[in-house]
Write an enzyme that holds these catalytic residues in place. Structure first.
Site, PDB file in Angstrom:
ATOM      1  N   CYS A   1       9.910  51.436 -25.932  1.00 31.75           N
ATOM      2  CA  CYS A   1      10.248  52.139 -27.174  1.00 31.75           C
ATOM      3  C   CYS A   1      10.344  51.113 -28.306  1.00 31.75           C
ATOM      4  O   CYS A   1      10.706  49.962 -28.089  1.00 31.75           O
ATOM      5  CB  CYS A   1      11.570  52.890 -27.024  1.00 31.75           C
ATOM      6  SG  CYS A   1      12.037  53.801 -28.525  1.00 31.75           S
TER       7      CYS A   1
ATOM      8  N   ASP B   1      12.486  50.947 -30.542  1.00 31.70           N
ATOM      9  CA  ASP B   1      13.881  50.773 -30.972  1.00 31.70           C
ATOM     10  C   ASP B   1      14.235  49.293 -31.179  1.00 31.70           C
ATOM     11  O   ASP B   1      13.977  48.452 -30.322  1.00 31.70           O
ATOM     12  CB  ASP B   1      14.800  51.383 -29.901  1.00 31.70           C
ATOM     13  CG  ASP B   1      16.206  51.585 -30.414  1.00 31.70           C
ATOM     14  OD1 ASP B   1      16.843  50.582 -30.809  1.00 31.70           O
ATOM     15  OD2 ASP B   1      16.680  52.731 -30.426  1.00 31.70           O
TER      16      ASP B   1
ATOM     17  N   CYS C   1      18.115  57.111 -26.898  1.00 32.48           N
ATOM     18  CA  CYS C   1      16.815  57.003 -27.570  1.00 32.48           C
ATOM     19  C   CYS C   1      16.689  58.122 -28.610  1.00 32.48           C
ATOM     20  O   CYS C   1      16.772  59.303 -28.279  1.00 32.48           O
ATOM     21  CB  CYS C   1      15.691  57.095 -26.542  1.00 32.48           C
ATOM     22  SG  CYS C   1      14.047  56.955 -27.277  1.00 32.48           S
TER      23      CYS C   1
END
Ligand code: CO
Length: 213
Positions: free
Chosen positions: A45, A47, A104
């Site tokens: 991800c 992130d 998430c």
């Protein structure tokens, strides 16, 4: 809000880093500029709270990385498919890791939406499907955070399954290439990675994995 000076700091830090590296090892960049030989392909991800090198103690040159919102493996994503192809066929990487994480935003957006008609919701529609398919099991968890954590884990497994479905991986199996697959979740609350159990028998049943995997 990002200040102008924060941006300047990035460049200053870069110079400090390069100077520091040279001080401890004068041949550092001469070696780094040699062809790369990473051992791991990470599909993670985007992130910002997951500094891949730091959490795995890796050095430059060790991880080949693709990141997108909620670590999606979309079979029409030419960007990711190119990366998998390059990783497996050119770099001869043997370990492919899908790395999701708890809390998430992409997973949450798939269930709750962001604003209205966002592209992100479109991007994570696979997770929305996953949520609706397993709604009973997920809602039974009760606690919302834990429900999203479980959905994040399910998402990792599904995306890893999608990796197996690519012609690149199936061709690699036919050519008897050694490949290993891992589904990981980074727990932002503890800093630890959970190595998720994989439904290997189910994937063999679907002919996605060779019998002797
Ligand atoms: Co995320």
């Amino acid at each position: 809000m990002i200040q102008h000076n924060d941006y300047i700091d990035l460049l200053k830090n870069n110079v400090l880093w390069a100077v520091e590296k040279l001080k401890t090892d004068p041949s550092y960049f001469a070696e780094l500029s040699l062809p790369q030989k990473p051992n791991f392909l990470f599909i993670g991800c985007s992130d910002s709270r997951i500094p891949l090198d730091m959490i795995t103690g890796s050095e430059p040159g060790e991880l080949f990385v693709h990141r997108n919102i909620a670590n999606q493996v979309n079979l029409t994503d030419i960007n990711l498919l190119s990366i998998i192809e390059y990783a497996v066929e050119i770099l001869n990487i043997e370990h492919i890791i899908v790395l999701g994480h708890y809390k998430c935003g992409g997973v949450k957006a798939a269930v709750e939406g962001l604003n209205e008609e966002d592209i992100v919701e479109n991007w994570v529609s696979q997770i929305s499907d996953l949520y609706h398919y397993h709604k009973k099991e997920l809602e039974a968890i009760g606690d919302k955070t834990k429900m999203y954590d479980r959905l994040s884990e399910m998402n990792v497994i599904v995306q890893l399954k999608n990796v197996l479905r690519t012609p690149i991986i199936q061709r690699a199996f036919r050519n008897k290439k050694k490949l290993w697959f891992h589904g990981w979740i980074f727990d932002i609350n503890s800093g630890l990675i959970n190595d998720l159990p994989l439904p290997l028998d189910e994937w063999k049943e679907l002919d996605l994995l060779p019998e002797d995997y």
